[in-house]
Write a protein that holds these residues in place. Structure first.
Motif, short mmCIF file in Angstrom:
data_model
loop_
_atom_site.label_atom_id
_atom_site.label_comp_id
_atom_site.label_asym_id
_atom_site.label_seq_id
_atom_site.Cartn_x
_atom_site.Cartn_y
_atom_site.Cartn_z
N TYR A 221 0.73 -1.29 0.07
CA TYR A 221 -0.11 0.06 -0.09
C TYR A 221 1.00 1.28 -0.03
O TYR A 221 0.50 2.19 -0.67
CB TYR A 221 -1.03 -0.10 1.15
CG TYR A 221 -1.12 1.49 1.67
CD1 TYR A 221 -2.19 2.02 0.96
CD2 TYR A 221 -0.95 1.95 2.75
CE1 TYR A 221 -2.81 3.26 1.45
CE2 TYR A 221 -1.24 3.23 3.25
CZ TYR A 221 -2.09 4.07 2.72
OH TYR A 221 -2.52 5.15 3.17
N VAL A 222 1.72 1.16 0.77
CA VAL A 222 2.77 2.58 0.70
C VAL A 222 3.50 2.62 -0.61
O VAL A 222 3.70 3.90 -0.98
CB VAL A 222 3.86 2.07 1.79
CG1 VAL A 222 5.10 3.09 1.60
CG2 VAL A 222 3.48 1.82 3.16
N ILE A 223 3.80 1.81 -1.27
CA ILE A 223 4.43 2.02 -2.59
C ILE A 223 3.34 2.18 -3.59
O ILE A 223 3.41 3.37 -4.44
CB ILE A 223 5.09 0.56 -3.18
CG1 ILE A 223 6.17 0.20 -2.35
CG2 ILE A 223 5.40 0.88 -4.73
CD1 ILE A 223 6.64 -1.29 -2.77
N ALA A 224 2.04 1.79 -3.44
CA ALA A 224 1.08 2.02 -4.42
C ALA A 224 0.61 3.55 -4.19
O ALA A 224 0.05 4.13 -5.13
CB ALA A 224 -0.25 1.02 -4.03
N HIS A 225 0.74 4.05 -2.89
CA HIS A 225 0.42 5.45 -2.82
C HIS A 225 1.38 6.31 -3.22
O HIS A 225 0.87 7.34 -3.99
CB HIS A 225 0.31 5.70 -1.15
CG HIS A 225 0.06 7.01 -0.59
ND1 HIS A 225 -1.11 7.78 -0.27
CD2 HIS A 225 1.14 8.05 -0.80
CE1 HIS A 225 -0.98 8.82 -0.21
NE2 HIS A 225 0.39 9.19 -0.09
N GLU A 226 2.62 6.16 -3.43
CA GLU A 226 3.44 6.78 -3.71
C GLU A 226 3.33 6.89 -5.35
O GLU A 226 3.44 7.81 -6.05
CB GLU A 226 4.92 6.71 -3.49
CG GLU A 226 5.15 6.74 -2.19
CD GLU A 226 4.85 8.08 -1.76
OE1 GLU A 226 4.89 9.20 -2.31
OE2 GLU A 226 4.45 8.22 -0.30
#
Length: 285
Positions: free
Chosen positions: A159-164
């Motif tokens: 999720y952290v990567i997908a947010h960026e």
């Protein structure tokens, strides 16, 4: 989360262990000051760190010696696979609208690294720089998620990567330039409120990725969505400010409350529609 064996991205740069001239070590006290100041000033901790450490405003990124992560690095392989999954998803979504998706680069670094947006610091957490269309992450952030925020699970990390990546999508859609221009004409409080809408849309875009990735590749396992929601909740402005200073300052919010971040990620993953993520016209966030 089911990801092992899936395609890995070629767009990962590994700068860990690299040495860059002019860098300075940053103490824990400086990091704490930057985090607190960022809440009250409504700016990125990276910006404050640059000022405190003499990093300057927006230095031009220098030439790097970057390489692919080693095959034996499990976490780097995970990040590379998640990035590839976002590439496949957004390529298809852009193609369906007759547009071309330009894939971002993802940079692994430790400590600090030069970027087109200034000197990137690990203390800032993962971030996207539209100036060079790169996502920067120090993988130690995942350890911080678990130790400080009690958030674990691979899907929460994804999720952290997908947010960026969501911020990169905003850049390609012209949203970043429009909001940056609007923010320059606003007061600090108004600019912060606009930043909240930008960040919540990136959360929603992360949900859109998860929706399509699961439909196409069945990546989700039991408990995965809950772990991502826990991550969204843990990094809400209100939760972070309570942890850092014992009280909240709503006018300084730049990312949204825990409840808002959960709501917009949920909207994205349930609908799978980019149009469902229009936070700028939403009456209630």
């Amino acid at each position: 989360m089911r990801w092992e064996g899936n395609r890995e991205s070629d767009n990962v740069e590994d700068r860990r262990g690299a040495s860059f001239g002019g860098g300075r070590s940053v103490g824990l006290g400086t990091i704490a000051i930057a985090l607190v100041a960022s809440y009250f000033l409504g700016v990125s901790p990276m910006t404050v760190l640059n000022v405190l450490t003499g990093g300057g405003g927006l230095p031009v990124a220098q030439e790097q010696t970057a390489h692919r992560p080693p095959e034996t690095d499990h976490m780097a392989k995970f990040v590379s696979t998640v990035l590839a999954d976002t590439e496949d998803t957004w390529q298809a979504l852009f193609r369906a609208e007759g547009a071309r998706y330009v894939e971002p680069k993802l940079v692994l670094f430790s400590g600090s690294t030069p970027t087109a947006c200034g000197t990137g610091q690990s203390a800032s957490g993962p971030f996207y720089c539209p100036g060079d269309q790169k996502i920067y992450i120090d993988l130690s952030f995942y350890r911080l998620m678990q130790q400080r925020f009690r958030v674990s699970g691979e899907f929460a990390q994804a999720y952290v990567i997908a947010h960026e990546v969501g911020h990169h999508v905003q850049h390609l859609m012209g949203i970043t330039d429009k909001t940056d221009a609007a923010r320059r004409r606003m007061s600090q409080a108004q600019g912060n409120a606009l930043s909240v809408r930008v960040e919540l849309q990136a959360d929603c875009f992360a949900g859109v990725w998860a929706h399509h990735a699961d439909r196409a590749r069945s990546i989700l396992e039991s408990g995965d969505v809950e772990s991502a929601l826990n991550a969204a909740s843990a990094i809400g402005d209100d939760a972070l400010q309570r942890q850092a200073q014992g009280h909240v300052v709503p006018d300084s919010f730049t990312h949204g409350t825990s409840e808002q971040r959960v709501r917009w990620f949920t909207r994205g993953i349930q609908s799978g529609k980019v149009t469902a993520c229009n936070t700028f016209e939403a009456r209630q966030l």
